[in-house]
Scaffold this motif. Structure first.
Motif, PDB file in Angstrom:
ATOM      1  N   ILE A 163       0.815  -1.230   0.000  1.00  0.00           N
ATOM      2  CA  ILE A 163       0.000   0.000   0.000  1.00  0.00           C
ATOM      3  C   ILE A 163       0.849   1.281   0.000  1.00  0.00           C
ATOM      4  O   ILE A 163       0.618   2.158  -0.831  1.00  0.00           O
ATOM      5  CB  ILE A 163      -1.019  -0.009   1.168  1.00  0.00           C
ATOM      6  N   PRO A 164       1.853   1.395   0.891  1.00  0.00           N
ATOM      7  CA  PRO A 164       2.648   2.634   0.831  1.00  0.00           C
ATOM      8  C   PRO A 164       3.373   2.826  -0.498  1.00  0.00           C
ATOM      9  O   PRO A 164       3.543   3.962  -0.955  1.00  0.00           O
ATOM     10  CB  PRO A 164       3.655   2.506   1.982  1.00  0.00           C
TER      11      PRO A 164
ATOM     12  N   PHE B 187      12.046  -4.096  -3.244  1.00  0.00           N
ATOM     13  CA  PHE B 187      13.192  -4.725  -2.583  1.00  0.00           C
ATOM     14  C   PHE B 187      13.278  -4.299  -1.121  1.00  0.00           C
ATOM     15  O   PHE B 187      13.461  -5.127  -0.225  1.00  0.00           O
ATOM     16  CB  PHE B 187      14.492  -4.348  -3.307  1.00  0.00           C
ATOM     17  N   SER B 188      13.140  -2.996  -0.875  1.00  0.00           N
ATOM     18  CA  SER B 188      13.259  -2.485   0.490  1.00  0.00           C
ATOM     19  C   SER B 188      12.162  -3.044   1.381  1.00  0.00           C
ATOM     20  O   SER B 188      12.428  -3.482   2.503  1.00  0.00           O
ATOM     21  CB  SER B 188      13.192  -0.955   0.496  1.00  0.00           C
TER      22      SER B 188
ATOM     23  N   ALA C 118       6.672  10.832  -0.326  1.00  0.00           N
ATOM     24  CA  ALA C 118       6.097   9.565   0.129  1.00  0.00           C
ATOM     25  C   ALA C 118       7.086   8.395   0.141  1.00  0.00           C
ATOM     26  O   ALA C 118       7.205   7.693   1.145  1.00  0.00           O
ATOM     27  CB  ALA C 118       4.870   9.208  -0.712  1.00  0.00           C
TER      28      ALA C 118
ATOM     29  N   TYR D 208      10.346   8.381   0.136  1.00  0.00           N
ATOM     30  CA  TYR D 208      11.439   8.579   1.098  1.00  0.00           C
ATOM     31  C   TYR D 208      10.939   8.339   2.516  1.00  0.00           C
ATOM     32  O   TYR D 208      11.634   7.715   3.332  1.00  0.00           O
ATOM     33  CB  TYR D 208      12.036   9.976   0.958  1.00  0.00           C
ATOM     34  N   ALA D 209       9.723   8.818   2.804  1.00  0.00           N
ATOM     35  CA  ALA D 209       9.131   8.576   4.121  1.00  0.00           C
ATOM     36  C   ALA D 209       8.977   7.073   4.338  1.00  0.00           C
ATOM     37  O   ALA D 209       9.244   6.562   5.429  1.00  0.00           O
ATOM     38  CB  ALA D 209       7.787   9.285   4.235  1.00  0.00           C
ATOM     39  N   MET D 210       8.585   6.369   3.276  1.00  0.00           N
ATOM     40  CA  MET D 210       8.449   4.916   3.401  1.00  0.00           C
ATOM     41  C   MET D 210       9.800   4.255   3.678  1.00  0.00           C
ATOM     42  O   MET D 210       9.906   3.395   4.555  1.00  0.00           O
ATOM     43  CB  MET D 210       7.848   4.326   2.125  1.00  0.00           C
ATOM     44  N   PHE D 211      10.837   4.674   2.954  1.00  0.00           N
ATOM     45  CA  PHE D 211      12.181   4.118   3.194  1.00  0.00           C
ATOM     46  C   PHE D 211      12.595   4.340   4.651  1.00  0.00           C
ATOM     47  O   PHE D 211      13.123   3.443   5.314  1.00  0.00           O
ATOM     48  CB  PHE D 211      13.208   4.782   2.269  1.00  0.00           C
TER      49      PHE D 211
ATOM     50  N   ILE E  55       0.826   4.198  -2.962  1.00  0.00           N
ATOM     51  CA  ILE E  55       0.611   5.630  -2.704  1.00  0.00           C
ATOM     52  C   ILE E  55       1.785   6.442  -3.247  1.00  0.00           C
ATOM     53  O   ILE E  55       1.606   7.457  -3.916  1.00  0.00           O
ATOM     54  CB  ILE E  55       0.459   5.905  -1.189  1.00  0.00           C
TER      55      ILE E  55
ATOM     56  N   MET F  45       3.418  15.061  -1.909  1.00  0.00           N
ATOM     57  CA  MET F  45       3.425  13.598  -2.070  1.00  0.00           C
ATOM     58  C   MET F  45       4.748  13.072  -2.614  1.00  0.00           C
ATOM     59  O   MET F  45       5.000  11.876  -2.552  1.00  0.00           O
ATOM     60  CB  MET F  45       2.274  13.149  -2.972  1.00  0.00           C
TER      61      MET F  45
ATOM     62  N   GLY G 252      10.600   4.895   7.221  1.00  0.00           N
ATOM     63  CA  GLY G 252       9.737   4.079   8.074  1.00  0.00           C
ATOM     64  C   GLY G 252      10.158   2.614   8.097  1.00  0.00           C
ATOM     65  O   GLY G 252      10.020   1.932   9.113  1.00  0.00           O
ATOM     66  N   LEU G 253      10.692   2.124   7.001  1.00  0.00           N
ATOM     67  CA  LEU G 253      11.134   0.732   6.933  1.00  0.00           C
ATOM     68  C   LEU G 253      12.408   0.511   7.717  1.00  0.00           C
ATOM     69  O   LEU G 253      12.577  -0.503   8.407  1.00  0.00           O
ATOM     70  CB  LEU G 253      11.403   0.335   5.474  1.00  0.00           C
TER      71      LEU G 253
END
Lengths: 110, 242
Positions: B23-24, B121-122, B172, B174-177, B27, B169, B179-180
């Motif tokens: 999902i992320p 991959f991440s 998004a 980078y925020a996901m990276f 987005i 947006m 957060g991971l």
């Protein structure tokens, strides 16, 4: 104008797919020496470092050589929000949404 | 509990996990793919070419680069070589997934290889200890679906999101990276060392070489150096205890 674009696309598709596919199909995981196994297990953390920096500060300009203050603050604020949210171990969706939200507010008041 | 589940049910659940984890990415791809469709249109590509590129290539940075090069009437061979160079980093990611996957079927491996991007991959590497083909399937359905559908929409609508939202947006992925990776950085000092060294190296390299190579060089050098340094450290600690 671009009657041959389909051949460019197919060529791009092949040279993109081959590096994605070769290691998975050709390397036997059991045959990899232990040191190299360790190196490959390190890759995700190293890749993430390289994917985030410097790119997060150069979203608009595309390169550190052309970075602007606007670009820098944009990445800094969004990145800081994401860092705080993920340090608090929020669900990843909320990490992403919170960074978008903070930057939307920042852009609107600027 | 686990042992009572049938294999089919279990892989269906893993597939659903993959969809959720995607999902992320879905987005994050939306504003980029919309922009890609829009620029493809203004560059003069047909709808089929624009969507076809997202369907067959599925690699963001190289697709934008190809648009620029097509607009500049660059030759096909040069575009294809440039694409290869930008996307060679997936080789490392594929080798790393190969080390972690429990999938043995070559056909399934070849299929999931198509969906390897920086983002999938991440997510797969930091979400799963053992990477299953079912998980990759769900993850790729979301990310590839988002990429292709929003490429087409961007072309058809001929516009992207409202400017403010489009810009905000863009954070998004980078925020996901972040957060991971942050939860692992909190727990493991080795992960932290890898992350910081690679971030510094990539920043420096990016000043001199194209970003595709900067990522490959930074990742390789830090992964090898830290592995070697930890080997020495462990050996030393081992001797100290003797």
């Amino acid at each position: 104008m671009f009657s041959s674009v389909i051949w460019v696309i197919l060529g791009m598709g092949v040279v993109t797919y081959v590096p994605r596919m070769l290691p998975l199909v050709a390397i036997k995981a059991e045959g990899v020496p232990p040191f190299l196994q360790g190196v490959l297990k390190n890759v995700p953390f190293a890749v993430l470092g390289a994917l985030i920096f410097p790119a997060i500060f150069t979203i608009q300009s595309g390169s550190l050589l052309h970075i602007t203050w606007d670009d820098f603050f944009f990445g800094l604020i969004g990145g800081a929000m994401a860092f705080i949210a993920s340090y608090l171990e929020w669900n990843i969706i909320f990490v992403v949404l919170s960074a978008i939200f903070v930057l939307t507010v920042y852009s609107l008041i600027l | 509990m686990l042992s009572y589940q049938t294999p089919v049910k279990k892989s269906a659940r893993i597939f659903t996990d993959g969809v959720k984890a995607g999902i992320p990415i879905a987005i994050g791809y939306m504003p980029i793919a919309l922009t890609f469709g829009l620029i493809a249109r203004t560059t003069g590509l047909t709808f089929m070419d624009a969507v076809g590129m997202s369907v067959f290539v599925y690699a963001g940075a190289s697709q934008f680069m190809a648009l620029q090069m097509l607009a500049a009437e660059t030759g096909a061979i040069e575009i294809i070589i440039a694409t290869f160079i930008v996307n060679i980093r997936h080789f490392l990611m594929s080798a790393s997934i190969n080390e972690r996957t429990v999938e043995r079927s070559r056909w399934k491996k070849a299929a999931m290889a198509f969906g390897i991007t920086d983002e999938t991959f991440s997510v797969a590497s930091l979400n799963r200890d053992k990477i299953e083909a079912a998980f990759m399937g769900g993850l790729i359905l979301m990310s590839y679906g988002s990429w292709v559908v929003f490429s087409g929409l961007g072309y058809v609508i001929g516009a992207s999101l409202p400017e403010v939202l489009q810009k905000s947006m863009s954070i998004a992925l980078y925020a996901m990276f972040i957060g991971l990776v942050v939860p692992s950085l909190k727990k493991e000092r080795k992960a932290l060392a890898l992350f910081i060294l690679s971030a510094i190296l990539c920043s420096v390299f990016s000043l001199f070489i194209p970003f595709g190579w900067a990522i490959v060089a930074a990742t390789l050098i830090s992964s090898v150096t830290i592995e070697w340094a930890y080997g020495l450290l462990m050996k030393k600690e081992g001797e100290a205890h003797v």
